[in-house]
Design a protein around this motif. Structure first.
Motif, PDB file in Angstrom:
ATOM      1  N   ILE A 326       0.842  -1.194   0.000  1.00  0.00           N
ATOM      2  CA  ILE A 326       0.000   0.000   0.000  1.00  0.00           C
ATOM      3  C   ILE A 326       0.878   1.246   0.000  1.00  0.00           C
ATOM      4  O   ILE A 326       2.005   1.221   0.503  1.00  0.00           O
ATOM      5  CB  ILE A 326      -0.945   0.043   1.210  1.00  0.00           C
ATOM      6  N   PRO A 327       0.404   2.336  -0.571  1.00  0.00           N
ATOM      7  CA  PRO A 327       1.174   3.584  -0.529  1.00  0.00           C
ATOM      8  C   PRO A 327       1.251   4.114   0.895  1.00  0.00           C
ATOM      9  O   PRO A 327       0.245   4.192   1.595  1.00  0.00           O
ATOM     10  CB  PRO A 327       0.367   4.535  -1.424  1.00  0.00           C
ATOM     11  N   ILE A 328       2.448   4.455   1.341  1.00  0.00           N
ATOM     12  CA  ILE A 328       2.623   5.040   2.673  1.00  0.00           C
ATOM     13  C   ILE A 328       2.590   6.554   2.596  1.00  0.00           C
ATOM     14  O   ILE A 328       1.952   7.214   3.420  1.00  0.00           O
ATOM     15  CB  ILE A 328       3.948   4.556   3.299  1.00  0.00           C
ATOM     16  N   GLN A 329       3.257   7.092   1.588  1.00  0.00           N
ATOM     17  CA  GLN A 329       3.271   8.540   1.433  1.00  0.00           C
ATOM     18  C   GLN A 329       3.665   8.887  -0.003  1.00  0.00           C
ATOM     19  O   GLN A 329       4.463   8.199  -0.632  1.00  0.00           O
ATOM     20  CB  GLN A 329       4.262   9.180   2.411  1.00  0.00           C
ATOM     21  N   SER A 330       3.100   9.958  -0.502  1.00  0.00           N
ATOM     22  CA  SER A 330       3.458  10.465  -1.818  1.00  0.00           C
ATOM     23  C   SER A 330       4.420  11.630  -1.634  1.00  0.00           C
ATOM     24  O   SER A 330       4.158  12.553  -0.850  1.00  0.00           O
ATOM     25  CB  SER A 330       2.197  10.911  -2.572  1.00  0.00           C
ATOM     26  N   VAL A 331       5.558  11.588  -2.339  1.00  0.00           N
ATOM     27  CA  VAL A 331       6.565  12.643  -2.202  1.00  0.00           C
ATOM     28  C   VAL A 331       6.777  13.326  -3.547  1.00  0.00           C
ATOM     29  O   VAL A 331       6.658  12.699  -4.604  1.00  0.00           O
ATOM     30  CB  VAL A 331       7.903  12.080  -1.672  1.00  0.00           C
ATOM     31  N   PRO A 332       7.103  14.613  -3.544  1.00  0.00           N
ATOM     32  CA  PRO A 332       7.262  15.339  -4.806  1.00  0.00           C
ATOM     33  C   PRO A 332       8.582  15.045  -5.496  1.00  0.00           C
ATOM     34  O   PRO A 332       9.501  14.453  -4.911  1.00  0.00           O
ATOM     35  CB  PRO A 332       7.186  16.801  -4.355  1.00  0.00           C
ATOM     36  N   LYS A 333       8.678  15.482  -6.733  1.00  0.00           N
ATOM     37  CA  LYS A 333       9.921  15.366  -7.497  1.00  0.00           C
ATOM     38  C   LYS A 333      11.033  16.104  -6.759  1.00  0.00           C
ATOM     39  O   LYS A 333      10.839  17.173  -6.199  1.00  0.00           O
ATOM     40  CB  LYS A 333       9.726  15.974  -8.890  1.00  0.00           C
ATOM     41  N   GLY A 334      12.225  15.502  -6.757  1.00  0.00           N
ATOM     42  CA  GLY A 334      13.370  16.125  -6.109  1.00  0.00           C
ATOM     43  C   GLY A 334      13.553  15.761  -4.660  1.00  0.00           C
ATOM     44  O   GLY A 334      14.492  16.234  -4.012  1.00  0.00           O
ATOM     45  N   THR A 335      12.669  14.908  -4.103  1.00  0.00           N
ATOM     46  CA  THR A 335      12.806  14.506  -2.701  1.00  0.00           C
ATOM     47  C   THR A 335      14.029  13.616  -2.531  1.00  0.00           C
ATOM     48  O   THR A 335      14.211  12.639  -3.259  1.00  0.00           O
ATOM     49  CB  THR A 335      11.559  13.736  -2.229  1.00  0.00           C
ATOM     50  N   ARG A 336      14.890  13.959  -1.575  1.00  0.00           N
ATOM     51  CA  ARG A 336      16.101  13.168  -1.355  1.00  0.00           C
ATOM     52  C   ARG A 336      15.798  12.016  -0.407  1.00  0.00           C
ATOM     53  O   ARG A 336      15.170  12.197   0.633  1.00  0.00           O
ATOM     54  CB  ARG A 336      17.219  14.036  -0.778  1.00  0.00           C
ATOM     55  N   LEU A 337      16.235  10.824  -0.761  1.00  0.00           N
ATOM     56  CA  LEU A 337      15.982   9.617   0.015  1.00  0.00           C
ATOM     57  C   LEU A 337      17.295   8.927   0.331  1.00  0.00           C
ATOM     58  O   LEU A 337      18.196   8.863  -0.511  1.00  0.00           O
ATOM     59  CB  LEU A 337      15.070   8.658  -0.760  1.00  0.00           C
ATOM     60  N   GLU A 338      17.384   8.398   1.546  1.00  0.00           N
ATOM     61  CA  GLU A 338      18.572   7.653   1.965  1.00  0.00           C
ATOM     62  C   GLU A 338      18.303   6.159   1.809  1.00  0.00           C
ATOM     63  O   GLU A 338      17.418   5.596   2.461  1.00  0.00           O
ATOM     64  CB  GLU A 338      18.912   7.983   3.421  1.00  0.00           C
ATOM     65  N   VAL A 339      19.041   5.508   0.930  1.00  0.00           N
ATOM     66  CA  VAL A 339      18.817   4.093   0.610  1.00  0.00           C
ATOM     67  C   VAL A 339      19.599   3.210   1.573  1.00  0.00           C
ATOM     68  O   VAL A 339      20.786   3.438   1.824  1.00  0.00           O
ATOM     69  CB  VAL A 339      19.249   3.801  -0.844  1.00  0.00           C
ATOM     70  N   SER A 340      18.917   2.187   2.132  1.00  0.00           N
ATOM     71  CA  SER A 340      19.582   1.253   3.044  1.00  0.00           C
ATOM     72  C   SER A 340      19.910  -0.081   2.383  1.00  0.00           C
ATOM     73  O   SER A 340      20.828  -0.775   2.803  1.00  0.00           O
ATOM     74  CB  SER A 340      18.721   1.020   4.285  1.00  0.00           C
ATOM     75  N   SER A 341      19.146  -0.460   1.356  1.00  0.00           N
ATOM     76  CA  SER A 341      19.453  -1.699   0.635  1.00  0.00           C
ATOM     77  C   SER A 341      18.747  -1.707  -0.715  1.00  0.00           C
ATOM     78  O   SER A 341      17.771  -0.984  -0.926  1.00  0.00           O
ATOM     79  CB  SER A 341      19.039  -2.932   1.450  1.00  0.00           C
ATOM     80  N   THR A 342      19.289  -2.525  -1.605  1.00  0.00           N
ATOM     81  CA  THR A 342      18.687  -2.734  -2.920  1.00  0.00           C
ATOM     82  C   THR A 342      17.958  -4.064  -2.906  1.00  0.00           C
ATOM     83  O   THR A 342      18.472  -5.062  -2.391  1.00  0.00           O
ATOM     84  CB  THR A 342      19.756  -2.748  -4.029  1.00  0.00           C
ATOM     85  N   ILE A 343      16.761  -4.088  -3.464  1.00  0.00           N
ATOM     86  CA  ILE A 343      15.937  -5.299  -3.426  1.00  0.00           C
ATOM     87  C   ILE A 343      15.468  -5.651  -4.832  1.00  0.00           C
ATOM     88  O   ILE A 343      14.931  -4.808  -5.552  1.00  0.00           O
ATOM     89  CB  ILE A 343      14.715  -5.102  -2.510  1.00  0.00           C
ATOM     90  N   ARG A 344      15.692  -6.895  -5.197  1.00  0.00           N
ATOM     91  CA  ARG A 344      15.138  -7.409  -6.454  1.00  0.00           C
ATOM     92  C   ARG A 344      13.937  -8.265  -6.071  1.00  0.00           C
ATOM     93  O   ARG A 344      14.089  -9.305  -5.439  1.00  0.00           O
ATOM     94  CB  ARG A 344      16.180  -8.213  -7.227  1.00  0.00           C
ATOM     95  N   ASN A 345      12.730  -7.829  -6.443  1.00  0.00           N
ATOM     96  CA  ASN A 345      11.538  -8.523  -5.969  1.00  0.00           C
ATOM     97  C   ASN A 345      11.247  -9.779  -6.777  1.00  0.00           C
ATOM     98  O   ASN A 345      12.016 -10.163  -7.670  1.00  0.00           O
ATOM     99  CB  ASN A 345      10.325  -7.589  -5.918  1.00  0.00           C
ATOM    100  N   SER A 346      10.126 -10.434  -6.455  1.00  0.00           N
ATOM    101  CA  SER A 346       9.812 -11.734  -7.053  1.00  0.00           C
ATOM    102  C   SER A 346       9.557 -11.653  -8.551  1.00  0.00           C
ATOM    103  O   SER A 346       9.552 -12.674  -9.233  1.00  0.00           O
ATOM    104  CB  SER A 346       8.587 -12.343  -6.346  1.00  0.00           C
ATOM    105  N   ARG A 347       9.350 -10.447  -9.071  1.00  0.00           N
ATOM    106  CA  ARG A 347       9.160 -10.268 -10.510  1.00  0.00           C
ATOM    107  C   ARG A 347      10.420  -9.768 -11.204  1.00  0.00           C
ATOM    108  O   ARG A 347      10.405  -9.458 -12.388  1.00  0.00           O
ATOM    109  CB  ARG A 347       8.008  -9.307 -10.767  1.00  0.00           C
ATOM    110  N   GLY A 348      11.509  -9.653 -10.444  1.00  0.00           N
ATOM    111  CA  GLY A 348      12.767  -9.217 -11.030  1.00  0.00           C
ATOM    112  C   GLY A 348      12.962  -7.721 -11.078  1.00  0.00           C
ATOM    113  O   GLY A 348      13.982  -7.250 -11.588  1.00  0.00           O
ATOM    114  N   SER A 349      12.004  -6.956 -10.554  1.00  0.00           N
ATOM    115  CA  SER A 349      12.123  -5.499 -10.555  1.00  0.00           C
ATOM    116  C   SER A 349      13.018  -5.044  -9.409  1.00  0.00           C
ATOM    117  O   SER A 349      13.014  -5.636  -8.330  1.00  0.00           O
ATOM    118  CB  SER A 349      10.746  -4.848 -10.426  1.00  0.00           C
ATOM    119  N   VAL A 350      13.768  -3.981  -9.647  1.00  0.00           N
ATOM    120  CA  VAL A 350      14.675  -3.454  -8.631  1.00  0.00           C
ATOM    121  C   VAL A 350      13.995  -2.319  -7.868  1.00  0.00           C
ATOM    122  O   VAL A 350      13.459  -1.379  -8.466  1.00  0.00           O
ATOM    123  CB  VAL A 350      15.985  -2.943  -9.271  1.00  0.00           C
ATOM    124  N   TRP A 351      14.009  -2.437  -6.540  1.00  0.00           N
ATOM    125  CA  TRP A 351      13.450  -1.428  -5.647  1.00  0.00           C
ATOM    126  C   TRP A 351      14.511  -1.052  -4.623  1.00  0.00           C
ATOM    127  O   TRP A 351      15.499  -1.774  -4.437  1.00  0.00           O
ATOM    128  CB  TRP A 351      12.215  -1.968  -4.909  1.00  0.00           C
TER     129      TRP A 351
END
Length: 383
Positions: A326-351
């Motif tokens: 489910i969507p937790i929050q919608s953020v605008p363009k240019g929002t800086r995010l700190e990434v803790s890990s890379t995840i390849r999901n069950s469909r092969g998409s990278v998140w």
């Protein structure tokens, strides 16, 4: 003038027909997200989000629930450990008065759209004294504690509880009045089928000082029979004009995942509780992550920025790929995010797993790019 008036009426009629066609096209179809909005009914955000998310999951993915709704019947849900009553120091004590479950009923309206027809936070799915042996006696086992229905989805039928008043009866099917339950024994626990398991009102509440004994039945309401009458109106009397024992009403889904820790303490047996929760454990969002591959992130790639208006999700997937996200929050363009890990999901998409505010959430890799001093500089002047 008549021609102009006639043309105007014709255009108005066409517009009306087209608007009707648009409404029909937008109608809910099984598999689409059902975002139940409980913001006016539940205050605790974490528990509310869980109830909304899992209701959507069951409406979209549970075959019995979907069939019940298609048949014009109801889909009832009991989420233990989700009530706002748990924020009350007294009411959160399970040994005192159990009103820790949320009950809601979903139906389809005339346009085929799901809606919530009933809601109550003063409910319980847990027997009052599960370790008090002698409530039941099983052949080959002897005296056991009250029956605790295992999590899952069951059929609902009309019944007279104890032959006295209207209630709802849980069963596996029309031809099978028994359902799987766990019974505590002096040596541990045993699993056996139970019958006579109903959903009914309380005989009293904590202020009246009356008994509230339940040897396995689900309780809805706080002792005010009017609350239970509203439930019957939502489930039974929307289908049938009068009461008749044995009528099919719909389904009920029991989920106690939010009460796991307290159940361990109450039942004094982790193995017994795990057996009770076995079905719902495979449906909680965390199990989705087991099918994903996580990779560490190099320090220089931890800083990302969104390239467009982006929804941060509860899981590394979208509503189109997994109903529990489910969507937790919608953020605008240019929002800086700190990434803790890379995840390849069950469909092969990278998140990417990110922390935004105080919540851990996930963002699709295609919606972000590496944050550099240059694009941050450009963002500053384009806002």
């Amino acid at each position: 003038m008549k021609r102009i008036l006639s043309l105007f009426c014709s255009l108005l009629l066409i517009g009306t027909l087209l608007s009707g066609a648009v409404i029909a096209a937008d109608a809910y179809t099984p598999g689409e997200p059902f975002r139940a909005d409980l913001s006016q009914l539940m205050h605790n955000p974490d528990r509310r989000r869980y109830v909304e998310m899992m209701t959507d999951y069951y409406v979209r993915n549970n075959a019995a629930v979907r069939k019940s709704l298609r048949d014009g019947l109801c889909a009832m849900f009991l989420f233990e450990g989700c009530s706002d009553n748990l924020d009350d120091e007294t009411l959160s004590d399970l040994s005192y008065y159990r009103v820790s479950a949320v009950c809601l009923v979903v139906r389809l309206d005339t346009a085929g759209e799901p809606y919530i027809s009933y809601f109550n936070q003063n409910c319980s799915t847990i027997p009052d004294r599960p370790l008090e042996y002698g409530a039941w006696e099983l052949e080959g086992v002897g005296q056991v504690g009250p029956a605790t229905v295992r999590d899952g989805t069951y059929e609902l039928y009309s019944v007279k509880h104890m032959g006295a008043y209207e209630a709802l009866h849980l069963r596996d099917s029309e031809d099978d009045g028994e359902i799987s339950a766990v019974y505590m024994t002096p040596d541990g626990f045993t699993t056996a089928d139970a019958d006579c398991i109903n959903i009914h009102t309380r005989t009293g509440n904590h202020t009246a000082g009356r008994g509230m004994w339940s040897a396995g039945c689900m309780l809805v309401g706080d002792g005010d029979f009017g609350q239970f009458e509203e439930l019957m109106e939502s489930t039974y009397y929307t289908l049938y004009s009068d009461f008749d024992v044995g009528r099919r009403v719909g389904t009920v889904t029991i989920n106690r995942q939010n009460m796991t820790r307290k159940l361990y303490s109450l039942y004094k047996s982790k193995a017994a509780v795990n057996r009770i929760l076995e079905s719902s454990a495979s449906e909680v969002p965390e199990t989705y992550l087991a099918d994903c591959t996580m990779e560490a992130v190099e320090p220089e790639n931890r800083g990302m920025r969104t390239v467009e208006q982006t929804e941060l999700m509860s899981l590394p997937c979208s509503n189109e790929t997994d109903a529990r996200s489910i969507p937790i929050q919608s953020v605008p363009k240019g929002t800086r995010l700190e990434v803790s890990s890379t995840i390849r999901n069950s469909r092969g998409s990278v998140w990417y797993e990110v922390c935004y505010g105080v919540e851990t959430c996930y963002v699709y890799s295609g919606n972000v790019e590496k944050s550099t001093w240059l694009n941050r500089f450009l963002d500053f002047f384009t806002r």
